[in-house]
Design a protein around this motif. Structure first.
Motif, PDB file in Angstrom:
ATOM      1  N   PRO A   1      68.466  -8.065 -61.387  1.00 57.01           N
ATOM      2  CA  PRO A   1      67.332  -7.398 -62.040  1.00 57.01           C
ATOM      3  C   PRO A   1      66.647  -6.446 -61.065  1.00 57.01           C
ATOM      4  O   PRO A   1      66.494  -6.750 -59.887  1.00 57.01           O
ATOM      5  CB  PRO A   1      66.400  -8.558 -62.414  1.00 57.01           C
ATOM      6  CG  PRO A   1      67.282  -9.755 -62.457  1.00 57.01           C
ATOM      7  CD  PRO A   1      68.347  -9.518 -61.417  1.00 57.01           C
ATOM      8  N   GLN A   2      66.282  -5.287 -61.561  1.00 52.75           N
ATOM      9  CA  GLN A   2      65.603  -4.284 -60.751  1.00 52.75           C
ATOM     10  C   GLN A   2      64.100  -4.357 -61.025  1.00 52.75           C
ATOM     11  O   GLN A   2      63.680  -4.820 -62.092  1.00 52.75           O
ATOM     12  CB  GLN A   2      66.153  -2.895 -61.079  1.00 52.75           C
ATOM     13  CG  GLN A   2      67.648  -2.771 -60.802  1.00 52.75           C
ATOM     14  CD  GLN A   2      67.995  -3.009 -59.345  1.00 52.75           C
ATOM     15  OE1 GLN A   2      67.460  -2.361 -58.467  1.00 52.75           O
ATOM     16  NE2 GLN A   2      68.898  -3.955 -59.085  1.00 52.75           N
TER      17      GLN A   2
ATOM     18  N   VAL B   1      81.009  -9.146 -60.574  1.00 55.74           N
ATOM     19  CA  VAL B   1      81.151 -10.468 -59.958  1.00 55.74           C
ATOM     20  C   VAL B   1      79.786 -11.103 -59.736  1.00 55.74           C
ATOM     21  O   VAL B   1      78.752 -10.449 -59.853  1.00 55.74           O
ATOM     22  CB  VAL B   1      81.924 -10.364 -58.619  1.00 55.74           C
ATOM     23  CG1 VAL B   1      83.337  -9.827 -58.861  1.00 55.74           C
ATOM     24  CG2 VAL B   1      81.191  -9.500 -57.607  1.00 55.74           C
ATOM     25  N   ASN B   2      79.800 -12.385 -59.375  1.00 53.15           N
ATOM     26  CA  ASN B   2      78.540 -13.083 -59.161  1.00 53.15           C
ATOM     27  C   ASN B   2      77.873 -12.705 -57.843  1.00 53.15           C
ATOM     28  O   ASN B   2      76.658 -12.735 -57.725  1.00 53.15           O
ATOM     29  CB  ASN B   2      78.722 -14.594 -59.268  1.00 53.15           C
ATOM     30  CG  ASN B   2      79.720 -15.152 -58.272  1.00 53.15           C
ATOM     31  OD1 ASN B   2      80.307 -14.418 -57.481  1.00 53.15           O
ATOM     32  ND2 ASN B   2      79.927 -16.449 -58.320  1.00 53.15           N
TER      33      ASN B   2
ATOM     34  N   PRO C   1      72.243   1.516 -58.840  1.00 53.14           N
ATOM     35  CA  PRO C   1      71.156   1.287 -59.805  1.00 53.14           C
ATOM     36  C   PRO C   1      71.159  -0.097 -60.456  1.00 53.14           C
ATOM     37  O   PRO C   1      70.133  -0.559 -60.923  1.00 53.14           O
ATOM     38  CB  PRO C   1      71.386   2.369 -60.859  1.00 53.14           C
ATOM     39  CG  PRO C   1      72.057   3.468 -60.119  1.00 53.14           C
ATOM     40  CD  PRO C   1      72.950   2.768 -59.129  1.00 53.14           C
ATOM     41  N   THR C   2      72.300  -0.788 -60.453  1.00 55.20           N
ATOM     42  CA  THR C   2      72.384  -2.096 -61.103  1.00 55.20           C
ATOM     43  C   THR C   2      72.363  -3.259 -60.127  1.00 55.20           C
ATOM     44  O   THR C   2      72.307  -4.409 -60.540  1.00 55.20           O
ATOM     45  CB  THR C   2      73.678  -2.182 -61.930  1.00 55.20           C
ATOM     46  OG1 THR C   2      74.790  -1.903 -61.065  1.00 55.20           O
ATOM     47  CG2 THR C   2      73.647  -1.217 -63.089  1.00 55.20           C
ATOM     48  N   GLY C   3      72.452  -3.000 -58.832  1.00 55.58           N
ATOM     49  CA  GLY C   3      72.498  -4.075 -57.828  1.00 55.58           C
ATOM     50  C   GLY C   3      73.141  -3.594 -56.547  1.00 55.58           C
ATOM     51  O   GLY C   3      72.615  -2.734 -55.866  1.00 55.58           O
ATOM     52  N   VAL C   4      74.329  -4.143 -56.224  1.00 59.63           N
ATOM     53  CA  VAL C   4      75.070  -3.758 -55.021  1.00 59.63           C
ATOM     54  C   VAL C   4      76.540  -3.642 -55.383  1.00 59.63           C
ATOM     55  O   VAL C   4      77.059  -4.427 -56.182  1.00 59.63           O
ATOM     56  CB  VAL C   4      74.892  -4.812 -53.895  1.00 59.63           C
ATOM     57  CG1 VAL C   4      75.771  -4.494 -52.686  1.00 59.63           C
ATOM     58  CG2 VAL C   4      73.432  -4.906 -53.474  1.00 59.63           C
TER      59      VAL C   4
ATOM     60  N   ARG D   1      71.806  -5.618 -71.299  1.00 59.02           N
ATOM     61  CA  ARG D   1      71.553  -6.875 -71.988  1.00 59.02           C
ATOM     62  C   ARG D   1      71.349  -8.011 -70.992  1.00 59.02           C
ATOM     63  O   ARG D   1      70.511  -8.874 -71.190  1.00 59.02           O
ATOM     64  CB  ARG D   1      72.710  -7.177 -72.941  1.00 59.02           C
ATOM     65  CG  ARG D   1      72.471  -8.395 -73.797  1.00 59.02           C
ATOM     66  CD  ARG D   1      73.451  -8.468 -74.950  1.00 59.02           C
ATOM     67  NE  ARG D   1      73.054  -7.479 -75.945  1.00 59.02           N
ATOM     68  CZ  ARG D   1      73.865  -6.545 -76.449  1.00 59.02           C
ATOM     69  NH1 ARG D   1      75.104  -6.478 -76.083  1.00 59.02           N
ATOM     70  NH2 ARG D   1      73.423  -5.685 -77.324  1.00 59.02           N
ATOM     71  N   ASP D   2      72.121  -8.055 -69.919  1.00 62.80           N
ATOM     72  CA  ASP D   2      72.013  -9.127 -68.928  1.00 62.80           C
ATOM     73  C   ASP D   2      72.023  -8.518 -67.529  1.00 62.80           C
ATOM     74  O   ASP D   2      73.073  -8.139 -67.030  1.00 62.80           O
ATOM     75  CB  ASP D   2      73.175 -10.111 -69.079  1.00 62.80           C
ATOM     76  CG  ASP D   2      73.057 -11.297 -68.124  1.00 62.80           C
ATOM     77  OD1 ASP D   2      72.075 -11.387 -67.362  1.00 62.80           O
ATOM     78  OD2 ASP D   2      73.975 -12.135 -68.129  1.00 62.80           O
ATOM     79  N   PRO D   3      70.873  -8.402 -66.883  1.00 62.68           N
ATOM     80  CA  PRO D   3      70.802  -7.723 -65.593  1.00 62.68           C
ATOM     81  C   PRO D   3      71.137  -8.581 -64.377  1.00 62.68           C
ATOM     82  O   PRO D   3      70.991  -8.134 -63.254  1.00 62.68           O
ATOM     83  CB  PRO D   3      69.343  -7.250 -65.538  1.00 62.68           C
ATOM     84  CG  PRO D   3      68.611  -8.257 -66.325  1.00 62.68           C
ATOM     85  CD  PRO D   3      69.550  -8.680 -67.421  1.00 62.68           C
ATOM     86  N   ASP D   4      71.604  -9.817 -64.576  1.00 58.11           N
ATOM     87  CA  ASP D   4      71.856 -10.699 -63.434  1.00 58.11           C
ATOM     88  C   ASP D   4      73.231 -11.346 -63.562  1.00 58.11           C
ATOM     89  O   ASP D   4      73.444 -12.190 -64.428  1.00 58.11           O
ATOM     90  CB  ASP D   4      70.764 -11.757 -63.351  1.00 58.11           C
ATOM     91  CG  ASP D   4      70.798 -12.553 -62.062  1.00 58.11           C
ATOM     92  OD1 ASP D   4      71.801 -12.459 -61.317  1.00 58.11           O
ATOM     93  OD2 ASP D   4      69.833 -13.273 -61.796  1.00 58.11           O
ATOM     94  N   SER D   5      74.154 -10.965 -62.692  1.00 58.57           N
ATOM     95  CA  SER D   5      75.506 -11.532 -62.757  1.00 58.57           C
ATOM     96  C   SER D   5      75.684 -12.728 -61.832  1.00 58.57           C
ATOM     97  O   SER D   5      76.797 -13.241 -61.693  1.00 58.57           O
ATOM     98  CB  SER D   5      76.543 -10.456 -62.421  1.00 58.57           C
ATOM     99  OG  SER D   5      76.412 -10.039 -61.072  1.00 58.57           O
TER     100      SER D   5
END
Length: 141
Positions: free
Chosen positions: A132-133, A85-86, A110-113, A6-10
């Protein structure tokens, strides 16, 4: 299944999101999602396969559901929880300054780091930030 969330950017989070880990046997993810949706009166907001690790994952409210057999989930069972976390860099710096041991250094997931640390009291926590990927179509509303 492809990566869906739903939200790919933390990066704009003002507080970490805490996930309790729940391990699900192969073929049990859909039932587990339904249970945790009903339990918390929320909907699943992330779901993806992680074929390199032999896992499928989903987040539902306060739970990170990890589907896999006993062998593939064993390395993840020693981790007490996950914090979304951000920015993992900030937490890495803080943890090192506070005497935590980085057990798994930052790595692309797969979602970031994400990375894993053992706190001075022995608690083991995965820290992850979402970004976001390239294959995701993302429009923040």
């Amino acid at each position: 299944m492809t990566l869906w969330r739903r939200d790919p950017d933390s990066s704009t989070r003002t507080a970490p999101r805490v996930y309790i880990r729940a391990f699900v046997p192969p073929g049990g993810l859909a039932d587990a999602i339904g249970f945790y949706e009903r339990l918390q009166d929320v909907e699943v907001d992330l779901r993806f396969d992680y074929p390199e690790k032999g896992l499928s994952l989903a987040t539902v409210g306060a739970f990170l559901l990890i589907e896999g057999d006993a062998e593939t989930t064993t390395p993840y069972r020693a981790t007490h929880g996950t914090l979304l976390v951000n920015d993992v860099t900030t937490y890495l710096t803080r943890l090192e300054a506070e005497g935590a041991t980085i057990t798994d250094p930052p790595v692309d997931v797969p979602t970031g780091v994400g990375f894993t640390a053992r706190h001075p009291d022995g608690t083991v926590v995965e820290y992850v930030h979402h970004r976001p990927q390239p294959h995701e179509r993302y429009e923040k509303s």
